[in-house]
Design an enzyme around this catalytic site. Structure first.
Site, mmCIF file in Angstrom:
data_model
loop_
_atom_site.group_PDB
_atom_site.id
_atom_site.type_symbol
_atom_site.label_atom_id
_atom_site.label_comp_id
_atom_site.label_asym_id
_atom_site.label_seq_id
_atom_site.Cartn_x
_atom_site.Cartn_y
_atom_site.Cartn_z
ATOM 1 C CE LYS A 24 -3.981 -2.187 2.239
ATOM 2 N NZ LYS A 24 -3.385 -3.528 2.374
ATOM 3 C CE LYS B 153 -7.736 0.116 0.144
ATOM 4 N NZ LYS B 153 -6.837 -0.062 -1.033
ATOM 5 N NE ARG C 21 -3.546 -8.884 -7.730
ATOM 6 C CZ ARG C 21 -3.382 -9.488 -6.559
ATOM 7 N NH1 ARG C 21 -2.993 -10.755 -6.509
ATOM 8 N NH2 ARG C 21 -3.618 -8.827 -5.441
ATOM 9 N NE ARG D 146 -8.599 -9.161 -7.252
ATOM 10 C CZ ARG D 146 -7.707 -8.618 -6.420
ATOM 11 N NH1 ARG D 146 -7.145 -9.354 -5.475
ATOM 12 N NH2 ARG D 146 -7.378 -7.349 -6.516
ATOM 13 N NE ARG E 33 -14.532 -7.047 3.191
ATOM 14 C CZ ARG E 33 -14.396 -7.829 4.240
ATOM 15 N NH1 ARG E 33 -13.279 -7.778 4.955
ATOM 16 N NH2 ARG E 33 -15.352 -8.660 4.582
ATOM 17 C CG ASP F 272 -4.945 -5.472 -6.127
ATOM 18 O OD1 ASP F 272 -4.736 -6.464 -6.847
ATOM 19 O OD2 ASP F 272 -4.917 -5.520 -4.885
ATOM 20 C CD GLU G 92 -3.771 -3.325 -1.605
ATOM 21 O OE1 GLU G 92 -3.137 -4.398 -1.626
ATOM 22 O OE2 GLU G 92 -4.699 -3.090 -0.813
ATOM 23 C CG ASN H 68 -1.004 -7.019 -3.935
ATOM 24 O OD1 ASN H 68 -1.289 -6.916 -2.759
ATOM 25 N ND2 ASN H 68 -1.778 -6.540 -4.906
#
Length: 333
Positions: A141, A176, A226, A240, A248, A288, A296, A298
């Site tokens: 993040k 978050k 993603r 997603r 979410r 993301d 984000e 990851n």
């Protein structure tokens, strides 16, 4: 085909994974199919101890773990067959896959420091994927904040008044935990929601960590994309989609994976961040994207490989191993 490699996988217990969704399992199957030998260990068994003296008087620090040789197959409940546990130096391996799940806490960070002693190519070294230094320096993040033109309006702070001001400006916000994962602890606070103060009190009473606050993006209703990148290049994406009333989209909390392609904006985002990922040894990354915004990056233990292969026939695990093998052979571009 490269020479057979010894591959140690640092992960949570292999016995408990979902073999139809776990990306680490996909990477292990691909490695085994290429003739590589697999070993697994849990981070709690790692130890940094006295090194060995090499010719010339050079002393090398020894990082070891209690490893188990393993073979894998796609049969739930019978998906792993283990050999006897033995403590081995991780420097004896060719590759170490750092694949345990966050939280990104001091235990996680300490493991990256231990792996710093191992990471490299050559005698007494193993290629750690992803590079432990840059995993440590790239919290998902926070890394995204280095690309402000790509992200939605965002605030990272401990300051409650700053959070309230951000909420007054943008009205509908997402709150978050900065170092959470899997969608845990993420809240949507609408303009008329009276729970913000209670939420902040609860968080700061039990944590010294700041919060990340972002403008709510209505595009999330259509999905949180993603995108998988290998050595800085996008290879495909999955969408997603939130299920039911949950805002979410993470698959850990019930989000449903769908087939999706890359847009021109997605390609623009990947082109902007790809050189950084490649330069810093972040071989397997999942970003993301909600609508037009990167939310984000990851780098710890990204997911999505199996869904991507089911939807588009893209063997991203194979592309990851192509990259690893090329780097070990000195042929990486």
């Amino acid at each position: 085909m490269s020479s057979p490699l010894n591959v140690a996988v640092q992960m949570d217990p292999l016995e408990h994974i979902n073999i139809d969704g776990d990306s680490t399992f996909a990477m292990m199957l691909e490695a085994q199919a290429r003739g590589h030998a697999l070993f697994v260990y849990e981070v709690g068994s790692m130890a940094l101890g006295e090194g060995v003296t090499e010719p010339g008087g050079v002393v090398r620090t020894r990082v070891s773990a209690a490893v188990r040789p393993v073979t894998v197959q796609r049969e739930q409940g019978r998906h792993a067959t283990f050999g006897p546990v033995a403590r081995r130096s991780l420097g004896e391996m060719d590759v170490v896959l750092m694949r345990q799940d966050p939280p990104f806490d001091m235990a996680y960070i300490t493991a990256t420091h231990l792996l710093d002693h191992v990471h490299g190519i050559g005698p007494g070294k193993a290629l750690v994927v992803n590079d432990p230094r840059w995993v440590r320096d790239s919290p998902e993040k926070l890394l995204v904040t280095h690309f402000p033109g790509l992200m939605p309006p965002t605030l990272v702070t401990w300051d409650v008044e700053e959070i309230r001001a951000f909420r007054r400006k943008w009205r509908d916000i997402i709150v978050k935990p900065l170092f959470g994962n899997g969608g845990s602890g993420i809240f949507r606070i609408r303009e008329d929601d009276q729970n913000l103060n209670a939420l902040l009190e609860m968080h700061f009473a039990r944590s010294r960590e700041p919060l990340m606050i972002q403008r709510y993006e209505p595009a999330v209703k259509s999905g949180d994309k993603r995108i998988i990148l290998v050595d800085g290049k996008p290879v495909g994406a999955i969408n997603r989609v939130p299920s039911g009333e949950d805002h979410r989209s993470n698959m850990h909390v019930g989000g449903v994976a769908r087939k999706v392609g890359l847009t021109a904006r997605d390609e623009e985002i990947c082109a902007a961040i790809g050189p950084f990922l490649k330069e810093h040894g972040l071989i397997f990354v999942g970003i993301d994207v909600i609508g037009d915004y990167l939310t984000e990056i990851n780098v710890t233990s990204p997911t999505g490989l199996q869904e991507l292969e089911r939807f588009d026939g893209i063997n991203a695990a194979g592309l990851i191993w192509d990259c690893i093998e090329a780097k070990l052979a000195g042929k990486a571009s």
